[in-house]
Design an enzyme around this catalytic site. Structure first.
Site, mmCIF file in Angstrom:
data_model
loop_
_atom_site.group_PDB
_atom_site.id
_atom_site.type_symbol
_atom_site.label_atom_id
_atom_site.label_comp_id
_atom_site.label_asym_id
_atom_site.label_seq_id
_atom_site.Cartn_x
_atom_site.Cartn_y
_atom_site.Cartn_z
ATOM 1 N N HIS A 172 0.968 -1.180 -0.023
ATOM 2 C CA HIS A 172 -0.073 0.050 0.076
ATOM 3 C C HIS A 172 1.017 1.314 0.004
ATOM 4 O O HIS A 172 0.972 2.024 1.078
ATOM 5 C CB HIS A 172 -0.853 -0.098 1.304
ATOM 6 C CG HIS A 172 -1.910 0.843 1.376
ATOM 7 N ND1 HIS A 172 -1.706 2.230 1.274
ATOM 8 C CD2 HIS A 172 -3.134 0.600 1.639
ATOM 9 C CE1 HIS A 172 -2.903 2.730 1.542
ATOM 10 N NE2 HIS A 172 -3.755 1.916 1.722
ATOM 11 N N GLU A 276 -1.131 1.387 -5.430
ATOM 12 C CA GLU A 276 -0.682 0.305 -4.681
ATOM 13 C C GLU A 276 -0.673 -1.023 -5.608
ATOM 14 O O GLU A 276 -1.567 -1.143 -6.211
ATOM 15 C CB GLU A 276 -1.840 0.004 -3.530
ATOM 16 C CG GLU A 276 -2.150 1.360 -2.816
ATOM 17 C CD GLU A 276 -3.347 1.162 -1.896
ATOM 18 O OE1 GLU A 276 -3.977 0.146 -1.563
ATOM 19 O OE2 GLU A 276 -3.687 2.312 -1.753
#
Ligand code: BG6
Length: 304
Positions: A172, A276
């Protein structure tokens, strides 16, 4: 196993790889090459810093981030496993957002330093927290490598159990940008995405680079290619190349969401953009017993 700094430095320390005490008294590994530095907290196997020599940080870190054993670090590269977002369905009724991997201390498995390449490998196997939420056997092996001034991340999931293992995963990554309102993302043209700000409605991305004019929270499906962040503010392009990742999430919380997050400054949103590398939603992975899946990302920059 309790990992003290003395123990870690004694077993693994070498020129270019050292263990230090970080915020909240948490240990982290520092990787140093001729090209830059990377910090990796054992808590969450969380990369909190990637700096190239003489350049502004490549990763955004919130000044408001918490550094607590039961909380995720805000910024850098949270490791998301084994579910992405809120768990659906949630059989235990208290499953944390984005899984448990970012909430627990990982074990250092090995370090390497060869020439101008430094790396640390961290591992996570079932613990009290994971077993209370998700009764499966697994091993995560995460190698963070600084190769000159290039960051390489490799998250390997092994199914150590006797049955199939299904999971979602994401690196992320929070990138630092001069001002997200002037930044754009290339590499996702002519794809389909689920718009999380619009009830997961499926939408089509057109040919133009993605610009940012409001809260953005999108899961791009079937996207294996390289993404480039164009950032005129910091006069650079960030190149995100990946392997064995079939989805890409693009996120900026904008004004209201930023205000609602306790561990994120109200005015920090213009300076960050998440792109991400992941396998989520319809791209969740299922592994046969004994099998391993490895998702990789390579992050580099090009000055303009
Ligand atoms: C993104 C999600 O990946 O992570 C967003 O798509 C979410 O919906 C964001 O808000 C941050 O999540 P968290 O749990 O770190 O606040």
């Amino acid at each position: 196993m309790q990992q003290t700094l003395d123990d870690l430095n004694g077993r693994f320390g070498k020129a270019g790889v050292s263990f230090k005490e970080g915020r909240g008294g948490m240990p982290y590994a520092n990787l140093a090459t001729g090209g830059g530095e990377v910090d990796v907290y054992l808590h969450g196997a969380h990369v909190t810093r990637f700096e190239q020599k003489g350049q502004p940080a490549v990763l955004f870190m919130s000044a408001q981030s918490l550094f607590q054993k039961d909380k995720a670090i805000r910024g850098g590269v949270p490791v998301i496993f084994p579910w992405f977002g809120p768990r659906q369905p949630d059989p235990v009724g208290k499953s944390p957002m984005h899984g448990f991997a970012r909430l627990t201390e990982w074990q250092v498995e090995s370090v390497e330093k060869q020439g101008d390449v430094a790396s640390v490998t961290l591992a996570l196997t079932p613990n009290e927290l994971s077993r209370s939420l998700w009764p499966h056997d697994f091993k995560l092996t995460y190698t963070v490598t600084l190769d000159g001034d290039v960051l390489k991340l490799d998250l390997a999931v092994t199914n150590t159990g006797a049955e199939g293992l299904a999971f979602e995963e994401a690196l992320h990554t929070y990138f630092a940008v001069g001002d997200v309102r002037h930044a754009s993302v290339e590499g996702l043209a002519h794809t389909t995405y689920l718009d999380k700000t619009d009830n997961l409605t499926e939408k089509s991305q057109d040919a133009s680079p993605i610009g940012f004019t409001g809260e953005t929270d999108r899961v791009y499906l079937a996207t294996q290619g390289t993404c480039t962040i164009n950032d005129p503010g910091l006069r650079r392009r960030i190149v995100v190349e990946k392997e064995h990742s079939d989805a890409t999430v693009v996120w900026n919380p904008w004004i209201a969401k930023a205000k609602a997050m306790v561990d994120f400054g109200d005015d920090e949103w213009p300076g960050m953009l998440c792109v991400e590398t992941c396998n989520v939603g319809p791209h969740a992975v299922t592994l046969a017993p004994g099998a391993t899946h490895s998702m990789k990302v390579r992050i580099s920059t090009i000055g303009s």
